[in-house]
Scaffold this active site. Structure first.
Site, short mmCIF file in Angstrom:
data_model
loop_
_atom_site.label_atom_id
_atom_site.label_comp_id
_atom_site.label_asym_id
_atom_site.label_seq_id
_atom_site.Cartn_x
_atom_site.Cartn_y
_atom_site.Cartn_z
N GLY A 177 0.82 -1.21 0.00
CA GLY A 177 0.00 0.00 0.00
C GLY A 177 0.85 1.25 0.00
N GLY A 179 0.44 5.75 0.28
CA GLY A 179 -0.39 6.93 0.47
C GLY A 179 0.42 8.20 0.29
N GLY A 180 -0.16 9.32 0.69
CA GLY A 180 0.51 10.59 0.48
C GLY A 180 1.77 10.76 1.30
CG PHE A 181 1.99 12.53 4.23
CD1 PHE A 181 2.86 13.54 3.87
CD2 PHE A 181 0.63 12.79 4.20
CE1 PHE A 181 2.40 14.79 3.51
CE2 PHE A 181 0.16 14.04 3.85
CZ PHE A 181 1.04 15.04 3.50
CE LYS A 198 0.65 4.15 8.02
NZ LYS A 198 -0.48 4.99 8.49
CG ASP A 292 -9.16 9.35 5.79
OD1 ASP A 292 -10.14 9.51 5.04
OD2 ASP A 292 -8.03 9.04 5.38
#
Length: 500
Positions: A177, A179-181, A198, A292
């Protein structure tokens, strides 16, 4: 072609020529030649092409000052909030582009994350929290993680080289996965435990990391478990339990996989997410707002039990009735309630709205798309559900992949709860404890006092708005051009930082 029509075409050609820097007189002299004249006299097709070219060039030239303003916003963070748009900005070639000190009637110019320019007459959502602008302070984060480690059993420090080995040096094969950050990797530790890792990228800010660390202090079966941390040089890494089945998104929107989600599993997911939110809002003593909630952030374990994940956008409140205000509106289009999307106001009722949308998505197998038109605040799925409720057709919302293998009474109760949750006024939405109680109850739910979304009381005329949208993974630029409006009200630019 009549002479008036020809001169009209030539006038359009001259305008386009001026915009692109071509000598207009030279262009006309070229047209005087019989060959060029013949090509122009082909008729409406050529004229239309010239008009279209002029329109496109005109549009982009008018966007240049706004784009330059967006690009320069990071250099003006410490300046006082403006009462409009600056009278001049510099573009990439260091030229000054001037426009009025106050632009009246802008549909919307919203720069989320750095600064906000509001509609004419409106006030900014608030000054940007300077703490939210700071990049990660490594030493401070190490101290914070060490402090949490001492007070939270089960939360521990991981060796960086152990993580590198577990992810095969962060290989693409381990990537599950992005994402933006941050990027998420699947890894196996020496003891055989499979984990989700992460890895925050260089654009991640301090509050993204700190928000995730809240998970170390709370434990619930329907919340993903944070196992530990690792800070090595500039690397910032968090380690989570691994959810075997991945996200709900990969099932509910996949034509093949959604058949694996029968009604009992979907109902279990709905109730599990509700219980997780009840814990966040009431039992954690922190009154945490996720901000979110969406199918991507609901992970499924081996038994298809849901676990709410991704707390990078989460915020704590002083009580379950408190409100927070932010100029950094995060979250996902279609799941953000109107008061949060437009004014940056969030509370526990923010998650209630998102939960209502999520329930409708789980039941219908559809996405909730925010239509690109004026005053669309709830999305097409929510709007359709309201219409079906008013017309007594709620059964039509059910995902066809469920066939007839479901209890209609249970589905109708869940849809009714979702409608209560997606009311526009946050004060009339139920709390999550009330939602959980209604989902578990076998009684009827009265919806007589529901407040319909305001947009259901009027129709947006077709042709009033033409739009163009440009989006990226970590930054969204949503540009709306209103063709019938004056030039000063034609553009809406939204820059939104999405966090994983």
């Amino acid at each position: 072609m009549e002479s008036g029509g020809l001169w009209g075409v030539l006038g359009q050609a001259s305008n386009v020529a001026q915009l692109v820097g071509v000598d207009a007189l030279g262009l006309v002299s070229m047209v005087e030649d019989r060959g060029y004249l013949h090509r122009l006299l082909l008729g409406a097709r050529t004229a239309d092409e010239l008009r279209a070219a002029q329109h496109e060039i005109d549009m982009y030239i008018r966007l240049i000052p706004l784009i330059a303003l967006v690009d320069g916003s990071s250099n003006r963070r410490d300046k006082p909030a403006m009462e409009g748009v600056a009278d001049a900005v510099k573009d990439s070639s260091n030229r000054h582009i001037s426009f009025p000190a106050r632009v009246s009637g802008f549909t919307e110019i919203l720069l989320q994350g750095d600064s906000i320019l509001c509609n004419d007459g409106e006030q900014p959502l608030g000054t940007v929290d300077q703490q939210e602008q700071k990049t990660l302070d490594i030493e401070e984060l190490v101290d914070l993680c060490a402090c949490i480690e001492e007070s939270c059993p089960g939360f521990s420090k991981f060796n960086y080289f152990q993580i590198v080995h577990a992810t095969d040096n962060f290989s693409d094969n381990s990537n599950i996965g992005r994402g933006g950050f941050a990027t998420i990797y699947k890894g196996q530790l020496p003891n055989g435990l499979v984990v989700a890792i992460k890895r925050l990228n260089e654009h991640a800010q301090k509050f993204d990391f700190k928000s995730e660390l809240q998970l170390a202090r709370i434990q619930h079966t329907n919340l993903i478990k944070l196992l530990g941390w690792c800070i090595h040089g500039k690397e910032r890494i968090l380690v989570y339990e691994f959810a075997n089945k991945g996200s709900l998104h990969h099932y509910i929107f996949d034509k093949t996989r959604k058949s694996l989600l029968d009604w009992p599993k979907r109902l279990n997911i709905i109730k599990g997410v509700a219980e997780g939110l009840v814990y966040l809002h009431t039992h954690s003593m922190l009154w945490i707002v996720h901000r979110d909630l969406k199918p991507d952030n609901v992970l499924l374990d081996y038994n298809m039990n849901p676990k709410i994940s991704d707390f990078g956008s989460a915020r704590s409140l002083s009580s379950d009735v408190a409100e927070g205000h932010t100029s950094r509106v995060v979250g996902t289009s279609g799941f953000k309630p109107p008061e949060y999307a437009s004014r940056g106001v969030y509370s526990v009722k923010t998650d209630v709205f998102s939960f209502g949308v999520l329930v409708l998505v789980i039941i219908s197998g559809r996405k909730n798309s925010i239509l690109d038109k004026q005053r669309d605040t709830v999305g097409d799925l929510v709007r359709d559900a309201w219409h079906m409720w008013r017309e007594g057709r709620l059964h039509e919302l059910v995902d066809p992949s469920l066939g007839s293998e479901y209890e209609l009474a249970q589905i109708l109760r869940c849809i009714q709860v979702a409608l209560l949750c997606t009311q526009e006024d946050p004060t009339v939405r139920p709390t999550m404890p009330d939602v959980a109680a209604m989902l578990s109850s076998g009684g009827m739910i009265l919806l007589n006092d529901l407040n319909l979304p305001a947009e259901l009381s009027y129709e947006v005329k077709e042709g009033d708005m033409a739009s163009t949208c440009v989006s990226q993974t970590s930054q969204t630029v949503d540009i709306t051009i209103t063709s019938s409006a004056p030039v000063s009200t034609r553009v809406r630019i939204i820059i939104a930082q999405e966090v994983i």
